[in-house]
Design an enzyme around this catalytic site. Sequence first.
Site, mmCIF file in Angstrom:
data_model
loop_
_atom_site.group_PDB
_atom_site.id
_atom_site.type_symbol
_atom_site.label_atom_id
_atom_site.label_comp_id
_atom_site.label_asym_id
_atom_site.label_seq_id
_atom_site.Cartn_x
_atom_site.Cartn_y
_atom_site.Cartn_z
ATOM 1 N N LYS B 53 -0.879 -3.038 -0.514
ATOM 2 C CA LYS B 53 -1.193 -2.598 0.846
ATOM 3 C C LYS B 53 -2.356 -3.374 1.453
ATOM 4 C CE LYS B 53 1.506 1.183 1.459
ATOM 5 N NZ LYS B 53 2.298 1.497 2.660
ATOM 6 N N SER B 79 -3.996 9.312 2.833
ATOM 7 C CA SER B 79 -4.943 9.508 1.732
ATOM 8 C C SER B 79 -4.548 8.620 0.556
ATOM 9 C CB SER B 79 -4.958 10.979 1.302
ATOM 10 O OG SER B 79 -3.662 11.405 0.981
ATOM 11 N N ASN B 81 -2.496 4.726 -0.785
ATOM 12 C CA ASN B 81 -2.840 3.316 -0.910
ATOM 13 C C ASN B 81 -3.187 2.656 0.419
ATOM 14 O OD1 ASN B 81 -2.557 3.304 -3.663
ATOM 15 N ND2 ASN B 81 -0.414 2.628 -3.645
ATOM 16 N N ASP B 173 16.646 -15.012 -8.639
ATOM 17 C CA ASP B 173 17.957 -14.674 -8.055
ATOM 18 C C ASP B 173 17.927 -13.334 -7.323
ATOM 19 O OD1 ASP B 173 19.277 -16.942 -9.241
ATOM 20 O OD2 ASP B 173 19.151 -15.882 -11.156
#
Lengths: 323, 323
Positions: B53, B79, B81, B173
């Site tokens: 974040k 409250s 991340n 991939d």
Amino acid sequence: MAVVTFNDVVNASNQISQYLHKTEVFTSEQADKKTGRCLYFKTENLQKSGSFKARGALNAVLKAKEKNIEINGVVTHSSGNHGQALAWAASVCSLPCYVVVPQTAPAVKKNAILSYGAELVECGLEPTDRYEACEKLEKEKNLEFIPPYDHVDVIAGQGTIGLEFLNQVPKLDAIFIPVSGGGMSAGIAIATKAIKPSIKIFLVTPKGKKLEECLRTGTRPWEGPPQYLDTIADGIRLQQTGYITTPILTDLVEKEVFEMSDEEMIEGMKFIFERMKLVIEAASGAAVAAAFSQKFRDMDNSIKNVGVILCGGNVDIDALPWY
Amino acid sequence: MAVVTFNDVVNASNQISQYLHKTEVFTSEQADKKTGRCLYFKTENLQKSGSFKARGALNAVLKAKEKNIEINGVVTHSSGNHGQALAWAASVCSLPCYVVVPQTAPAVKKNAILSYGAELVECGLEPTDRYEACEKLEKEKNLEFIPPYDHVDVIAGQGTIGLEFLNQVPKLDAIFIPVSGGGMSAGIAIATKAIKPSIKIFLVTPKGKKLEECLRTGTRPWEGPPQYLDTIADGIRLQQTGYITTPILTDLVEKEVFEMSDEEMIEGMKFIFERMKLVIEAASGAAVAAAFSQKFRDMDNSIKNVGVILCGGNVDIDALPWY
């Protein structure tokens, strides 16, 4: 007396580096704020086999193979990090590996050793049982016995941590190292003191090891047979340092030993789990706690750049010591 | 409609990289053996503020400052991340930061936000309370509101994970990405599909999100106001993806969604703790579990090199979900 030289460490580095991680050095603003110094954490918990022991074990196995090309395998007695490391090192060298463990060793440790392809040999519970079982196997199968610390090639291998660390952070003024038999601390001291004689090597132990008495008097203060200390840090619970390692330590390291309680080790572990998102074992937590300790806070402020060896991460996550 | 381009991601990367960690890619022989594929783990748990974040938050704060040089600060409601990440990003930019949290938010989360120097503003427990409190602060103090995912600059910032990952492992991939509001998955899809159109983006969610229905029908299957899912993974408990992110996902990602149970997430977490010695949160464990799942095992074997995003490490270590 067997002696390990700086050159032995350099040779070990040339031999083993290609198989190992050059472990990263982590920093933490929070740790620096807490201590008023600059801390550098060497992440040997991220090393192959989950601890620094991979270095010494691999160097010893490669040397054993070099000396005796007909070697049938290696053997040791250790249900801990050295057992896992030797199992890993033998698999790298395509050699059979036998690890003698007491019948009562926890399943999690046995499984870790098995997962590297080694063969487990169970023995009785008396300390002498493991030596006898080891010796018997060694002779029967023509194996090389690789002890956990009191062996020149093991010490030289562990010393490569010091080479790497000073290369990564040349300005290090001091390093905190957890000590059990003394293989890692002796190796790092040899490597770093040769490059930078002013560096201070601080040893970290559980309570009751009497290592400071040993270093100050230059004698072995321990009586009777080897004992285990009462500590959560199973990686550093041996009371006595080795016969090869002790004179090296007496010669090269600081006399002040940092004795840490279980509570302090747990605090050190939790800081690294929470702030650095790394899983470390209690012996690593001890080194963190020493760097955070009041004892170190009271020491000379000119010791600015401080290394901390996070020696391993082999902790049972179903039984973390703060639960 | 607001659209995020590959160029936005490249610009974000140029803006934010100097402040962030280029997170390492870890591998594990054990994981490869387990899956019969080659797995690459992107360690965003080691990112600043403990999760990916930090990327989106920092990009959004820098952009906000660029657009309005007189800005008095930033505000958000989270409250989790995003709250921690915005607090960190604002401190990097020397801007005040206000984080609206419900009165009942756990102390450990509040303390993390405070430790980055943000100001906490407590609000009532109704979902609408937080929006109202946020809006009030925004107007009163002339702040820029930075939402957690439905924002072009946030999405572009999260996309830098994809740029970095393909640069580190060009042969990828497929990538497994945990999804909450969809900011990270939309950003990574934009970045990686532009460079390598053949790459498959697999989304990972808790049970009950109905995301596969959304992707297959191109409609929003959710009724009523936003809900939280019943899951241990607090990082991905939002049921609905955003209004900006959903069309991007519908356009770019695979229709098969990997819905993981709490038990599977815990297994994924424990594997990473034990084998890689990394602390990860349950949302990261979900991505690991998806890569290990029978559903993926049954899929096309030509998907050989598989990325797994370890999105964060902000878990309460005093309340690990397997205790």
